[in-house]
Design a protein around this motif. Structure first.
Motif, PDB file in Angstrom:
ATOM      1  N   SER A   1       0.839  -1.185   0.000  1.00 10.12           N
ATOM      2  CA  SER A   1       0.000   0.000   0.000  1.00 10.12           C
ATOM      3  C   SER A   1       0.881   1.245   0.000  1.00 10.12           C
ATOM      4  O   SER A   1       2.083   1.170   0.265  1.00 10.12           O
ATOM      5  N   PRO A   2       0.296   2.406  -0.306  1.00  8.15           N
ATOM      6  CA  PRO A   2       1.103   3.642  -0.302  1.00  8.15           C
ATOM      7  C   PRO A   2       1.579   4.060   1.081  1.00  8.15           C
ATOM      8  O   PRO A   2       2.233   5.087   1.221  1.00  8.15           O
ATOM      9  N   ALA A   3       1.279   3.282   2.123  1.00 10.94           N
ATOM     10  CA  ALA A   3       1.659   3.687   3.475  1.00 10.94           C
ATOM     11  C   ALA A   3       3.157   3.659   3.706  1.00 10.94           C
ATOM     12  O   ALA A   3       3.639   4.206   4.688  1.00 10.94           O
ATOM     13  N   GLY A   4       3.883   3.024   2.800  1.00 11.34           N
ATOM     14  CA  GLY A   4       5.331   3.019   2.964  1.00 11.34           C
ATOM     15  C   GLY A   4       5.836   1.729   3.565  1.00 11.34           C
ATOM     16  O   GLY A   4       5.060   0.810   3.884  1.00 11.34           O
ATOM     17  N   PRO A   5       7.144   1.620   3.727  1.00 13.52           N
ATOM     18  CA  PRO A   5       7.720   0.392   4.262  1.00 13.52           C
ATOM     19  C   PRO A   5       7.306   0.151   5.694  1.00 13.52           C
ATOM     20  O   PRO A   5       7.059   1.085   6.456  1.00 13.52           O
ATOM     21  N   GLY A   6       7.262  -1.113   6.037  1.00 15.78           N
ATOM     22  CA  GLY A   6       6.895  -1.465   7.399  1.00 15.78           C
ATOM     23  C   GLY A   6       8.122  -1.482   8.293  1.00 15.78           C
ATOM     24  O   GLY A   6       9.005  -0.649   8.176  1.00 15.78           O
ATOM     25  N   SER A   7       8.190  -2.453   9.182  1.00 12.80           N
ATOM     26  CA  SER A   7       9.322  -2.557  10.097  1.00 12.80           C
ATOM     27  C   SER A   7       9.828  -3.991  10.097  1.00 12.80           C
ATOM     28  O   SER A   7       9.069  -4.941   9.895  1.00 12.80           O
ATOM     29  N   GLN A   8      11.097  -4.141  10.330  1.00 15.37           N
ATOM     30  CA  GLN A   8      11.733  -5.447  10.356  1.00 15.37           C
ATOM     31  C   GLN A   8      11.259  -6.201  11.599  1.00 15.37           C
ATOM     32  O   GLN A   8      11.340  -5.683  12.713  1.00 15.37           O
ATOM     33  N   PRO A   9      10.749  -7.414  11.438  1.00 16.80           N
ATOM     34  CA  PRO A   9      10.291  -8.176  12.602  1.00 16.80           C
ATOM     35  C   PRO A   9      11.433  -8.452  13.569  1.00 16.80           C
ATOM     36  O   PRO A   9      12.588  -8.628  13.150  1.00 16.80           O
ATOM     37  N   PRO A  10      11.166  -8.469  14.849  1.00 13.03           N
ATOM     38  CA  PRO A  10      12.226  -8.764  15.830  1.00 13.03           C
ATOM     39  C   PRO A  10      12.829 -10.148  15.590  1.00 13.03           C
ATOM     40  O   PRO A  10      12.125 -11.088  15.210  1.00 13.03           O
ATOM     41  N   GLY A  11      14.111 -10.251  15.795  1.00  5.95           N
ATOM     42  CA  GLY A  11      14.795 -11.522  15.632  1.00  5.95           C
ATOM     43  C   GLY A  11      15.251 -11.827  14.222  1.00  5.95           C
ATOM     44  O   GLY A  11      15.890 -12.854  13.992  1.00  5.95           O
ATOM     45  N   THR A  12      14.951 -10.964  13.262  1.00  8.16           N
ATOM     46  CA  THR A  12      15.392 -11.160  11.878  1.00  8.16           C
ATOM     47  C   THR A  12      16.521 -10.188  11.565  1.00  8.16           C
ATOM     48  O   THR A  12      16.556  -9.077  12.078  1.00  8.16           O
ATOM     49  N   THR A  13      17.427 -10.624  10.715  1.00 13.55           N
ATOM     50  CA  THR A  13      18.585  -9.808  10.349  1.00 13.55           C
ATOM     51  C   THR A  13      18.317  -9.124   9.021  1.00 13.55           C
ATOM     52  O   THR A  13      18.082  -9.794   8.013  1.00 13.55           O
ATOM     53  N   PRO A  14      18.325  -7.806   8.977  1.00 19.26           N
ATOM     54  CA  PRO A  14      17.997  -7.099   7.728  1.00 19.26           C
ATOM     55  C   PRO A  14      19.139  -7.151   6.718  1.00 19.26           C
ATOM     56  O   PRO A  14      20.299  -6.918   7.051  1.00 19.26           O
TER      57      PRO A  14
END
Length: 665
Positions: A392-405
């Motif tokens: 959606s146009p809302a933009g990027p979300g957030s990286q879930p905890p415990g995951t390495t970006p």
């Protein structure tokens, strides 16, 4: 009276109430006579004309009569001078407590980005302010206008008139006026017709897109894969020229990583150029407003040319792309809210990509970068992987905890290249003589600050990007190897300017050569471990300049030490130079532009007289790095020309002179 007794010349005369001028200056005891004993003794003129200090005023019945107006003014002047000196001293002490300007500038490179000032968002309202001058709607977007522009004066005039609010009834009451911002009929080009692009077939297109996102976008995440694939499935490329251009550039980059059986290096190169040669850049600016896809196209084109062609071409493309991005304000933060849209996030990533290529190519070519980071108000990209974005146009979300970006690599790369940019501006300026004649004394201090900033950047690396040669081969293994090559390359840039034998203007540092040599060894060793452990043979991203620079530093160090044979043993460094050539030759399978670096290194090795053997004259001996055998025998030669190899395609070799080579034994 005895004849030996001194005669009192002041006997019977009135004594003064103070010491004479000379005794008072010397702080000696004085009898206060008309001619004091000390002045008589040394045969000096005794005077009482200098004004008395304030401590004697208490002994005078009427001080106002004793001090005339000139003496009072003199005392007041001394008081003012004392207060001024005291104030200046306090200011100097305060400045001494603060670090110098260059130190504060360097330290800002490794501190978190500060949010932009509210006044920096004034350009967002500019189009609305121009809209107040229009009778039937807002005029076209005037592009980015800075604070010093005439457009900002227009905005200020509108704000003063309307109080910052655009009221529709005022707009309708405005008298008719000419509209100079509307293009005349002879200025406006007809809309560019859709190109008749020739795309790959569906099966090949899917492979090329997948190769691009696996080998390119994971290091420079300029495109968002779910959004891209959604547009591809809807067939947007069949009617949208902008997206069609992006798709062809993606296919061109993906072609460099094809591993199908039977496909040769030449086939990959021809296929890549087949997609690239269909695109048209630099020709749309007079027809329409630049868009995000235009800026992304310049990023992809620069990346492609860096891998397959010439750094000069890529440098020009990057410069044009930055100008387009500045025209639409991509270098400034547009959002007023804490969250941004997906479009704004992709625009930010595209601009940081242009900044990275601009700094990298400017450093490789010895040219000034187009944009200074101080002119940007962008924050770092969002540290969130593609699969966690929202469509959606809302933009990027957030990286879930415990995951390495995965995007942490790109952010670390941006922070490192901010240090590189400052290094190039401060230690390698264009007007070197004028710059360093004024700042010669602080250059060593600037280098020390840059070294400290580089160490701080290294200490702030995420754990998954710390180099470990024994970790399992994965994307993070590739990213950590690339970052560490950049890290050692940056250290070489910082200290290279202080090698006494290379630069006579900068203050020499006897340790600079050792620092650069050690960093060069580490850089080549990291790249060599990556090459040996990489099963698919893919090159280490953006490693051409670091590896070439490291090899050149080892060659320079070897030649410097050749004058002092007892100073260092260069046998291991010779093996590392051959290793760097082997790494670049392996990269040439995917990146044809590596051929230039190979040719230069081999030519420099061949031109040495006795310290380094000719790479083609090894005879049946074993190659120090690859273990392969060569059969070419050494042929005697009296003289051989040492060329300065051309940096650009189409240039000619420069032959500055000839040197004697020893006859083969």
């Amino acid at each position: 009276m005895s004849a030996n007794q001194p005669v009192d010349r002041n006997a019977g005369k009135r004594k003064r109430q103070r010491a004479c001028d000379r005794c008072r200056r010397k702080k000696r005891r004085c009898d206060g006579g008309e001619i004091c004993d000390h002045c008589v003794k040394v045969n000096l003129v005794c005077t009482y004309v200098e004004p008395a200090t304030a401590r004697y005023l208490g002994h005078i019945d009427n001080p106002s009569e004793f001090l005339d107006e000139s003496v009072t003014a003199y005392v007041e002047s001394l008081t003012v001078q004392f207060e001024t000196a005291q104030t200046s001293l306090k200011r100097l002490e305060a400045r001494r407590a603060d670090p110098p300007l260059y130190a504060r500038a360097v330290r800002n490179l490794v501190t978190p980005f500060t949010p932009p000032h509210p006044d920096d968002s004034g350009f967002i309202d500019l189009a609305d302010s121009f809209g107040a001058l229009s009778l039937d709607g807002a005029p076209p977007d005037p592009g980015f206008q800075g604070n010093s522009s005439a457009a900002m004066l227009v905005k200020a005039a509108v704000d003063v008139k309307t109080g910052g609010h655009l009221e529709s009834h005022r707009r309708h009451r405005m008298p008719p006026a000419p509209r100079p911002w509307v293009m005349k009929s002879w200025e406006a080009y007809a809309p560019t017709p859709p190109h008749n692009f020739a795309f790959p077939d569906d099966h090949l297109m899917g492979s090329l897109v997948s190769l691009y996102f696996s080998n390119v976008n994971t290091f420079v995440p300029m495109l968002q894969r779910p959004m891209f694939e959604e547009c591809l499935q809807r067939g947007v490329h069949m009617h949208d020229t902008g997206f069609g251009t992006i798709l062809l550039l993606v296919c061109a980059l993906g072609s460099l990583y094809l591993t199908d059986t039977g496909i040769s290096k030449r086939d990959r190169e021809i296929l890549a150029w087949k997609w690239y040669n269909q695109i048209e850049l630099c020709g749309h600016l007079l027809r329409r407003q630049p868009t995000l896809r235009d800026i992304q196209a310049y990023c992809l084109a620069a990346h492609f040319l860096t891998c397959i062609s010439n750094p000069r071409f890529a440098w020009a493309i990057v410069g044009f792309g930055i100008r387009l991005a500045q025209d639409v304000g991509s270098h400034r933060r547009k959002a007023r809210e804490p969250t941004i849209t997906a479009y704004e996030e992709l625009e930010k990533r595209a601009f940081w990509t242009l900044f990275f290529f601009d700094v990298q190519l400017s450093g490789a070519l010895g040219r000034a970068a187009v944009l200074d980071p101080v002119d940007m108000t962008l924050t770092l990209p969002c540290d969130c992987d593609d699969e966690f974005w929202q469509l959606s146009p809302a933009g990027p979300g957030s990286q879930p905890p415990g995951t390495t970006p995965v995007t942490a690599f790109f952010i670390s790369l941006i922070n490192l290249y901010r240090i590189v940019h400052f290094t190039l501006r401060s230690l390698y300026p264009v007007q070197k003589l004028d710059f360093q004649s004024r700042l010669l004394r602080v250059l060593s201090a600037v280098a020390a600050e840059l070294d400290t900033a580089l160490n701080q950047w290294f200490s702030n690396l995420p754990p998954h990007l710390i180099w470990d040669p024994d970790r399992p081969v994965s994307l993070f293994f590739d990213q950590s190897a690339a970052l560490h090559c950049f890290y050692y390359y940056t250290r070489i840039l910082i200290h290279r300017a202080f090698i006494p034998e290379l630069y006579a203007i900068t203050p020499p540092n006897p340790l600079a050569l050792d620092i650069c040599t050690e960093a060069a060894r580490e850089c080549i060793q990291v790249a060599d471990v990556h090459r040996r452990r990489q099963p698919n043979g893919n090159p280490l991203p953006f490693s051409q300049s670091p590896i070439f620079t490291a090899a050149m530093m080892l060659i320079i160090a070897e030649r410097i030490h050749a004058a002092h044979p007892e100073s260092s043993d260069t046998t291991d460094d010779l093996a590392l130079i051959y290793t760097s050539i082997s790494i670049l030759r392996a990269q040439q399978e995917r990146w044809p532009s590596s051929e230039y670096f190979i040719t230069v290194l081999e030519g420099l090795i061949s031109s040495d007289d006795d310290s380094l053997p000719d790479i083609h004259d090894l005879g049946p001996a074993t190659h120090p790095d690859t273990g392969t055998h060569t059969t070419a025998m050494c042929e005697p030669a009296e003289r051989v020309a040492i060329p300065i190899f051309p940096a650009f395609v189409g240039d000619e070799e420069i032959l500055p002179g000839r040197v004697r080579r020893p006859l083969a034994i």
